[in-house]
Design a protein around this motif. Structure first.
Motif, PDB file in Angstrom:
ATOM      1  N   ARG A  48       0.740  -1.456  -0.009  1.00  0.00           N
ATOM      2  CA  ARG A  48      -0.105   0.139   0.163  1.00  0.00           C
ATOM      3  C   ARG A  48       0.865   1.292   0.157  1.00  0.00           C
ATOM      4  O   ARG A  48       0.302   2.267   0.207  1.00  0.00           O
ATOM      5  N   GLY A  49       2.267   1.093  -0.308  1.00  0.00           N
ATOM      6  CA  GLY A  49       3.083   2.101  -0.170  1.00  0.00           C
ATOM      7  C   GLY A  49       3.496   2.579   1.007  1.00  0.00           C
ATOM      8  O   GLY A  49       3.968   3.873   1.528  1.00  0.00           O
ATOM      9  N   LEU A  50       3.016   2.104   2.123  1.00  0.00           N
ATOM     10  CA  LEU A  50       3.479   2.271   3.533  1.00  0.00           C
ATOM     11  C   LEU A  50       4.962   1.808   4.038  1.00  0.00           C
ATOM     12  O   LEU A  50       5.177   0.940   3.478  1.00  0.00           O
ATOM     13  N   VAL A  51       5.636   2.348   4.859  1.00  0.00           N
ATOM     14  CA  VAL A  51       6.711   1.807   5.539  1.00  0.00           C
ATOM     15  C   VAL A  51       6.527   1.404   6.760  1.00  0.00           C
ATOM     16  O   VAL A  51       5.918   2.079   7.635  1.00  0.00           O
ATOM     17  N   ILE A  52       7.067   0.450   7.075  1.00  0.00           N
ATOM     18  CA  ILE A  52       6.983  -0.417   8.443  1.00  0.00           C
ATOM     19  C   ILE A  52       8.043   0.283   9.244  1.00  0.00           C
ATOM     20  O   ILE A  52       9.353   0.221   8.868  1.00  0.00           O
ATOM     21  N   ASP A  53       7.675   1.042  10.278  1.00  0.00           N
ATOM     22  CA  ASP A  53       8.577   1.956  11.099  1.00  0.00           C
ATOM     23  C   ASP A  53       9.334   0.861  12.033  1.00  0.00           C
ATOM     24  O   ASP A  53      10.490   1.029  12.552  1.00  0.00           O
ATOM     25  N   TYR A  54       8.654  -0.043  12.567  1.00  0.00           N
ATOM     26  CA  TYR A  54       9.214  -1.070  13.593  1.00  0.00           C
ATOM     27  C   TYR A  54       8.496  -2.290  13.613  1.00  0.00           C
ATOM     28  O   TYR A  54       7.272  -2.280  13.684  1.00  0.00           O
ATOM     29  N   ARG A  55       9.413  -3.350  13.782  1.00  0.00           N
ATOM     30  CA  ARG A  55       8.546  -4.814  14.095  1.00  0.00           C
ATOM     31  C   ARG A  55       8.919  -5.136  15.455  1.00  0.00           C
ATOM     32  O   ARG A  55      10.056  -5.414  15.909  1.00  0.00           O
ATOM     33  N   SER A  56       8.057  -5.242  16.354  1.00  0.00           N
ATOM     34  CA  SER A  56       8.315  -5.445  17.794  1.00  0.00           C
ATOM     35  C   SER A  56       7.871  -6.921  17.948  1.00  0.00           C
ATOM     36  O   SER A  56       7.153  -7.503  17.607  1.00  0.00           O
ATOM     37  N   HIS A  57       9.071  -7.679  18.676  1.00  0.00           N
ATOM     38  CA  HIS A  57       9.027  -9.066  19.044  1.00  0.00           C
ATOM     39  C   HIS A  57       8.417  -9.362  20.248  1.00  0.00           C
ATOM     40  O   HIS A  57       9.394  -9.456  21.200  1.00  0.00           O
ATOM     41  N   VAL A  58       7.243  -8.993  20.654  1.00  0.00           N
ATOM     42  CA  VAL A  58       6.659  -8.947  21.910  1.00  0.00           C
ATOM     43  C   VAL A  58       6.720 -10.292  22.414  1.00  0.00           C
ATOM     44  O   VAL A  58       6.782 -10.541  23.757  1.00  0.00           O
ATOM     45  N   GLY A  59       6.326 -11.464  21.609  1.00  0.00           N
ATOM     46  CA  GLY A  59       6.557 -12.736  22.051  1.00  0.00           C
ATOM     47  C   GLY A  59       7.748 -13.163  22.760  1.00  0.00           C
ATOM     48  O   GLY A  59       7.928 -13.668  23.734  1.00  0.00           O
ATOM     49  N   ASP A  60       9.109 -12.784  21.924  1.00  0.00           N
ATOM     50  CA  ASP A  60      10.161 -13.116  22.372  1.00  0.00           C
ATOM     51  C   ASP A  60      10.437 -12.349  23.778  1.00  0.00           C
ATOM     52  O   ASP A  60      11.236 -12.863  24.777  1.00  0.00           O
ATOM     53  N   MET A  61      10.084 -11.093  23.856  1.00  0.00           N
ATOM     54  CA  MET A  61      10.300 -10.382  25.246  1.00  0.00           C
ATOM     55  C   MET A  61       9.564 -11.191  26.160  1.00  0.00           C
ATOM     56  O   MET A  61      10.005 -11.252  27.376  1.00  0.00           O
ATOM     57  N   LEU A  62       8.385 -11.449  25.995  1.00  0.00           N
ATOM     58  CA  LEU A  62       7.511 -12.182  27.075  1.00  0.00           C
ATOM     59  C   LEU A  62       8.228 -13.488  27.565  1.00  0.00           C
ATOM     60  O   LEU A  62       8.292 -13.725  28.684  1.00  0.00           O
ATOM     61  N   ASN A  63       8.723 -14.242  26.678  1.00  0.00           N
ATOM     62  CA  ASN A  63       9.604 -15.521  26.711  1.00  0.00           C
ATOM     63  C   ASN A  63      10.792 -15.533  27.454  1.00  0.00           C
ATOM     64  O   ASN A  63      10.873 -16.150  28.497  1.00  0.00           O
ATOM     65  N   ARG A  64      11.453 -14.129  27.000  1.00  0.00           N
ATOM     66  CA  ARG A  64      12.759 -14.273  27.769  1.00  0.00           C
ATOM     67  C   ARG A  64      12.619 -13.500  29.082  1.00  0.00           C
ATOM     68  O   ARG A  64      13.572 -14.061  29.804  1.00  0.00           O
ATOM     69  N   THR A  65      11.508 -12.741  29.369  1.00  0.00           N
ATOM     70  CA  THR A  65      11.645 -11.961  30.664  1.00  0.00           C
ATOM     71  C   THR A  65      10.804 -12.633  31.569  1.00  0.00           C
ATOM     72  O   THR A  65      10.526 -12.290  32.867  1.00  0.00           O
ATOM     73  N   GLY A  66       9.862 -13.801  31.210  1.00  0.00           N
ATOM     74  CA  GLY A  66       8.864 -14.289  32.298  1.00  0.00           C
ATOM     75  C   GLY A  66       9.502 -14.692  33.672  1.00  0.00           C
ATOM     76  O   GLY A  66       8.716 -14.253  34.588  1.00  0.00           O
ATOM     77  N   GLU A  67      10.515 -15.493  33.706  1.00  0.00           N
ATOM     78  CA  GLU A  67      11.299 -15.952  34.795  1.00  0.00           C
ATOM     79  C   GLU A  67      11.702 -14.472  35.687  1.00  0.00           C
ATOM     80  O   GLU A  67      11.451 -14.692  37.100  1.00  0.00           O
ATOM     81  N   ASP A  68      12.009 -13.750  35.134  1.00  0.00           N
ATOM     82  CA  ASP A  68      12.499 -12.224  35.914  1.00  0.00           C
ATOM     83  C   ASP A  68      11.358 -11.607  36.455  1.00  0.00           C
ATOM     84  O   ASP A  68      11.762 -10.868  37.426  1.00  0.00           O
ATOM     85  N   VAL A  69      10.206 -12.066  36.050  1.00  0.00           N
ATOM     86  CA  VAL A  69       9.164 -11.117  36.491  1.00  0.00           C
ATOM     87  C   VAL A  69       8.178 -12.058  37.357  1.00  0.00           C
ATOM     88  O   VAL A  69       7.169 -11.821  37.946  1.00  0.00           O
ATOM     89  N   GLY A  70       8.683 -13.239  37.797  1.00  0.00           N
ATOM     90  CA  GLY A  70       8.005 -14.054  38.508  1.00  0.00           C
ATOM     91  C   GLY A  70       6.954 -14.992  37.882  1.00  0.00           C
ATOM     92  O   GLY A  70       5.969 -15.211  38.566  1.00  0.00           O
ATOM     93  N   SER A  71       7.206 -15.191  36.724  1.00  0.00           N
ATOM     94  CA  SER A  71       6.052 -16.156  36.125  1.00  0.00           C
ATOM     95  C   SER A  71       6.627 -17.164  35.137  1.00  0.00           C
ATOM     96  O   SER A  71       7.755 -17.105  34.328  1.00  0.00           O
TER      97      SER A  71
END
Length: 146
Positions: A48-71
């Motif tokens: 559509r002629g649009l530019v992707i500014d950013y692709r956020s890897h939310v799943g990776d972040m949640l998987n990586r930080t779960g233990e750090d936040v007690g889950s």
């Protein structure tokens, strides 16, 4: 993040590309892999002629930080959010109401939970943002239908 959880639970048991309007998100199931879905979303945005500014890897972040936040709960196998804007639509909606900046950039998410892939977007307020929501729906629907 709350909108993705609501959308994920709303999709449980649904088949096909029928839209599901959770309280905060509209989602479409995708018949294929997470990688194929992200590729389809990326193409639907860029074509559509649009530019992707950013692709956020939310799943990776949640998987990586779960233990750090007690889950130990795994929410997604994979989850990404594509953030982008439309100069034309953004100008139009912000001229109508400068506070519509709160909705920019726009996002389309792709999630994979236990092999069930879905594509969706956050629902926006009625009024000037209807045109942006229409664009988001067109992109999500096109990507989901392949």
């Amino acid at each position: 993040m709350k909108h993705m959880l609501a959308a994920a639970f709303a999709m449980a048991g649904l088949l096909g590309a029928a839209p599901v309007a959770a309280q905060e998100a509209t989602t479409y199931s995708f018949d294929g892999s997470f990688e194929d879905a992200t590729f389809a979303v990326e193409n639907a945005i860029v074509n559509r002629g649009l530019v992707i500014d950013y692709r956020s890897h939310v799943g990776d972040m949640l998987n990586r930080t779960g233990e750090d936040v007690g889950s130990d709960k795994k929410i997604y196998d994979k989850a990404d959010v594509f953030l982008f804007c439309s100069a034309v639509l953004s100008r139009k909606v912000m001229e109508a109401d400068p506070m519509n900046i709160a909705h920019c950039p726009y996002g389309i998410f792709v999630t994979d939970r236990d092999g069930k892939v879905m594509i969706g977007y956050r629902n926006l307020p009625d009024g000037p943002m209807d045109e942006v929501e229409k664009l988001l729906d067109e992109i999500a629907r096109e990507a989901a239908e392949g």
